[in-house]
Structures are given as C-alpha cells and as structure tokens.
Design a protein around this motif. Structure first.
Motif, PDB file in Angstrom:
ATOM      1  N   ASP A   5       0.813  -1.213   0.000  1.00  0.00           N
ATOM      2  CA  ASP A   5       0.000   0.000   0.000  1.00  0.00           C
ATOM      3  C   ASP A   5       0.849   1.267   0.000  1.00  0.00           C
ATOM      4  OD1 ASP A   5       1.004  -0.058   2.551  1.00  0.00           O
ATOM      5  OD2 ASP A   5      -0.932   0.000   3.573  1.00  0.00           O
TER       6      ASP A   5
ATOM      7  N   THR B 194      -9.911  -6.078  -4.287  1.00  0.00           N
ATOM      8  CA  THR B 194     -10.859  -4.966  -4.255  1.00  0.00           C
ATOM      9  C   THR B 194     -10.516  -3.967  -5.351  1.00  0.00           C
ATOM     10  OG1 THR B 194      -9.513  -3.649  -2.734  1.00  0.00           O
ATOM     11  CG2 THR B 194     -11.045  -5.230  -1.749  1.00  0.00           C
ATOM     12  N   ARG B 195     -11.434  -3.054  -5.626  1.00  0.00           N
ATOM     13  CA  ARG B 195     -11.180  -2.020  -6.630  1.00  0.00           C
ATOM     14  C   ARG B 195     -10.032  -1.100  -6.187  1.00  0.00           C
ATOM     15  NH1 ARG B 195     -16.698  -2.876  -7.036  1.00  0.00           N
ATOM     16  NH2 ARG B 195     -17.163  -1.519  -5.270  1.00  0.00           N
ATOM     17  N   GLU B 196      -9.958  -0.835  -4.896  1.00  0.00           N
ATOM     18  CA  GLU B 196      -8.878   0.005  -4.390  1.00  0.00           C
ATOM     19  C   GLU B 196      -7.518  -0.664  -4.582  1.00  0.00           C
ATOM     20  OE1 GLU B 196      -7.407   2.102  -0.185  1.00  0.00           O
ATOM     21  OE2 GLU B 196      -9.235   0.890  -0.249  1.00  0.00           O
ATOM     22  N   THR B 197      -7.446  -1.946  -4.245  1.00  0.00           N
ATOM     23  CA  THR B 197      -6.191  -2.685  -4.440  1.00  0.00           C
ATOM     24  C   THR B 197      -5.849  -2.776  -5.917  1.00  0.00           C
ATOM     25  OG1 THR B 197      -6.703  -3.999  -2.473  1.00  0.00           O
ATOM     26  CG2 THR B 197      -4.981  -4.826  -3.927  1.00  0.00           C
TER      27      THR B 197
ATOM     28  N   GLN C 137      -6.504  -0.672  -8.299  1.00  0.00           N
ATOM     29  CA  GLN C 137      -5.947   0.599  -8.756  1.00  0.00           C
ATOM     30  C   GLN C 137      -4.492   0.750  -8.331  1.00  0.00           C
ATOM     31  OE1 GLN C 137      -7.174   2.803 -10.792  1.00  0.00           O
ATOM     32  NE2 GLN C 137      -5.431   4.198 -10.608  1.00  0.00           N
ATOM     33  N   ARG C 138      -4.194   0.382  -7.086  1.00  0.00           N
ATOM     34  CA  ARG C 138      -2.832   0.522  -6.586  1.00  0.00           C
ATOM     35  C   ARG C 138      -1.865  -0.410  -7.327  1.00  0.00           C
ATOM     36  NH1 ARG C 138      -3.931  -0.521  -1.714  1.00  0.00           N
ATOM     37  NH2 ARG C 138      -3.170  -2.650  -1.501  1.00  0.00           N
TER      38      ARG C 138
ATOM     39  N   GLU D  85      -1.179   0.973 -10.782  1.00  0.00           N
ATOM     40  CA  GLU D  85      -0.253   2.105 -10.733  1.00  0.00           C
ATOM     41  C   GLU D  85       1.183   1.631 -10.560  1.00  0.00           C
ATOM     42  OE1 GLU D  85      -1.794   4.416  -7.540  1.00  0.00           O
ATOM     43  OE2 GLU D  85      -3.428   5.295  -8.737  1.00  0.00           O
TER      44      GLU D  85
ATOM     45  N   GLN E 223     -13.339  -9.233   2.325  1.00  0.00           N
ATOM     46  CA  GLN E 223     -13.654  -7.976   1.647  1.00  0.00           C
ATOM     47  C   GLN E 223     -13.371  -8.007   0.145  1.00  0.00           C
ATOM     48  OE1 GLN E 223     -11.193  -8.533   3.905  1.00  0.00           O
ATOM     49  NE2 GLN E 223      -9.699  -6.870   3.951  1.00  0.00           N
TER      50      GLN E 223
ATOM     51  N   GLU F  93     -13.811  -8.178  -3.675  1.00  0.00           N
ATOM     52  CA  GLU F  93     -14.968  -7.782  -4.479  1.00  0.00           C
ATOM     53  C   GLU F  93     -15.014  -8.482  -5.838  1.00  0.00           C
ATOM     54  OE1 GLU F  93     -14.835  -3.254  -2.603  1.00  0.00           O
ATOM     55  OE2 GLU F  93     -14.159  -3.632  -4.663  1.00  0.00           O
TER      56      GLU F  93
END
Length: 300
Positions: free
Chosen positions: A85, A131-134, A136-137, A140, A166, A168
C-alpha cells in the motif's frame, strides 16, 4: 579458463535480447553452475531471481555472464512488493532495471503479492484482497515498473492460504483486469493453482479453463508440501522443495492443450537436487509440449 574465472568483459558484456523459446527451462542455482558450463545441456533457458545478483560483480555475475552467453535468460523478481500500500522501493527498482539492461532477459516477471510495509521487509510473499482500491494501486505500480524498465512485466498468480472477506472480485477477474488496464502479461503458476484450489476447496481444472489465456507469457511448475490445518483438512504449502506432483502435471497437460506450447519454468528453490534430477523435470515438461505439437501436426 576455469569455471570461476570471469570474462574480461564481465561488467560490460552486451547481449542480444534473446526471446525465451516455447520450451522448458529451470531456475538457475549456484549448485549447478559447474555442471551447466561443463555439459551445456539441451535446455531452453534459465531463470534467476534478480535479488540474488544485485551486487556489482563477483563470482555470481561471472557465472551468470558465461551462462547468459549460452542460453536465453528470464528475470523473476520476489522483492518489488507490487501489492504494497506504499510506494515502490526506488532503489530496488533501479537495481532491477540495471540487471535488465545488463543481461537483456527475454522475460521479466514478478508476483501479485506484498512483502514490505514502511521500512519493514517480510521474508514472505503475502496475499492481498481483490478490491477495486487494491486493483488501482497494483495497476499504478505496474505502470511505474514498466515505465522505468522499458519492459513488459508478467504478473504471477499467487499461492494462497487465506481468503479475504472484503474481496470484491475473483482472482481470475482481478488478474485479467490488471492485464487489460496495464498491458502487462501474466505468468500462470500451475502449482499455485493446485495449492489454492486444495486450500480453499475449488476446482483447479475450472480455474485453468477460465484463466485469460491470451495474456499468458510464461508457465511455472513446482513442488509443494502436504500438511493439515487445525481442523485436520489438507493444507498445501508452496515450498518449491520437491518434484512436481502428478496432479500438477495433469493440470499442466490440460493447460498446454488449451494454450499450446509456452515457455515453462520448473522451480526448485529448497532442498535443491543434483543437476540430473532437476534437468529430468524440465525434460518431462518438454515431452508434454512435444506431444501437444505432435497431436496438432497430426490434426493438420
């Protein structure tokens, strides 16, 4: 010249970027340097962990330079912590780029995992939630790696021992979306599929059949250890410390029937055997690919 004597151009050898052939290769180990240089076996390629060659010189680079003059080479990283992260370690990334520039590997790959947090380094490849957040990271980080190195990276599916509530999306959906967004390729580790399927009770053949095969640029095979969890259920550990299990070979045949010939790497990182034993594992993968090629020829 002895096996230990580096070439005069050890630090400045210029290699053509030889592509990795659709053949079997093995992970290059120091225990086998002398056997390989003496016998020059008929093997497709070798793969190394760049973290083992991040010094400027010495015997490891002397040996690797000589072997690279004879065979195509792939780099398979374990330390970029793509799933972390936090930001990528710029010093580590620069050293990986230096090795890519120096040895011109035909393939460059890393793991879908994280192994660093702040200034702490963990000696494990740790899983991450899908997850969508992971997503994206990770995208990147892959964009940054490909920009810095000037090379496409292949991302390996993990071996997992826990699942995240969690998450998705499925692992296959997650990997396919990463490849679509970043243009990276995928490295399909068949042993990891079997380990995850056993540990989480899903069908490994269905995973192979659903995987986005169009993005696969390399296949890995390896051994695993059999244990039990606290409930007495089977628990497999991806330890790369023994020969490839028959169930994994069966999945590999299924994959090759779908994918066709593909660069295939036999990993054996612990309790390393003698060279003939490791070479025999690579020859078994070669035979499976050769049988597929013969079947295709017979159909045409």
């Amino acid at each position: 010249m002895s096996a230990l004597t580096p070439h005069a151009h050890d630090r400045s050898a210029v290699f053509a970027p030889d592509p990795i052939p659709a053949r079997a290769g093995v992970g290059l180990k120091a225990e086998h340097y002398a056997d390989i240089l003496e016998t020059q076996p008929d093997i497709g390629w070798f793969e190394v962990h760049p973290e083992n060659y991040m010094g400027a010189g010495g015997p490891p680079h002397a040996y690797l330079t000589r072997i690279r003059e004879l065979y195509p080479l792939s780099l398979h990283g374990v330390g970029l912590s793509i799933g972390s992260d936090g930001p990528l370690d710029q010093d580590h990334l620069a050293r990986v780029k230096g090795l890519i520039d120096r040895y011109q590997p035909g393939l460059f790959s890393e793991h879908l995992a994280w192994s660093t947090h702040d200034d702490i380094f963990f000696n494990d490849l740790l899983p991450l939630p899908y997850t969508r957040e992971t997503l994206q990271r990770v995208c990147e980080h892959i964009d940054e790696i490909q920009s810095v190195t000037g090379r496409q990276i292949l991302l390996e599916n993990p071996s997992t021992y826990v699942e995240f509530a969690q998450s998705e999306m499925s692992e296959i959906e997650f990997l396919g979306e990463i490849a679509r967004r970043t243009g990276c390729g995928l490295l399909l580790d068949v042993n990891n599929v079997y380990v995850g399927a056993t540990n989480h009770n899903y069908d490994p053949a269905a995973y192979i059949d659903a995987f986005p095969i169009e993005h696969v640029g390399e296949i890995h095979l390896g051994g695993h250890a059999e244990q039990e969890d606290d409930a007495g259920e089977p628990l497999l550990i991806d330890d790369h410390g023994r020969d490839v299990d028959d169930a994994v070979w069966a999945l590999y045949r299924r994959l090759i029937a779908r994918r066709g010939q593909c660069p295939t790497l036999v990993e054996w990182d612990n309790d390393i055997p003698d060279w003939p034993t490791l070479f025999a594992e690579a020859q078994r993968a070669e035979r499976i690919m050769r049988d597929r090629r013969s079947n295709d020829a017979a159909l045409h």
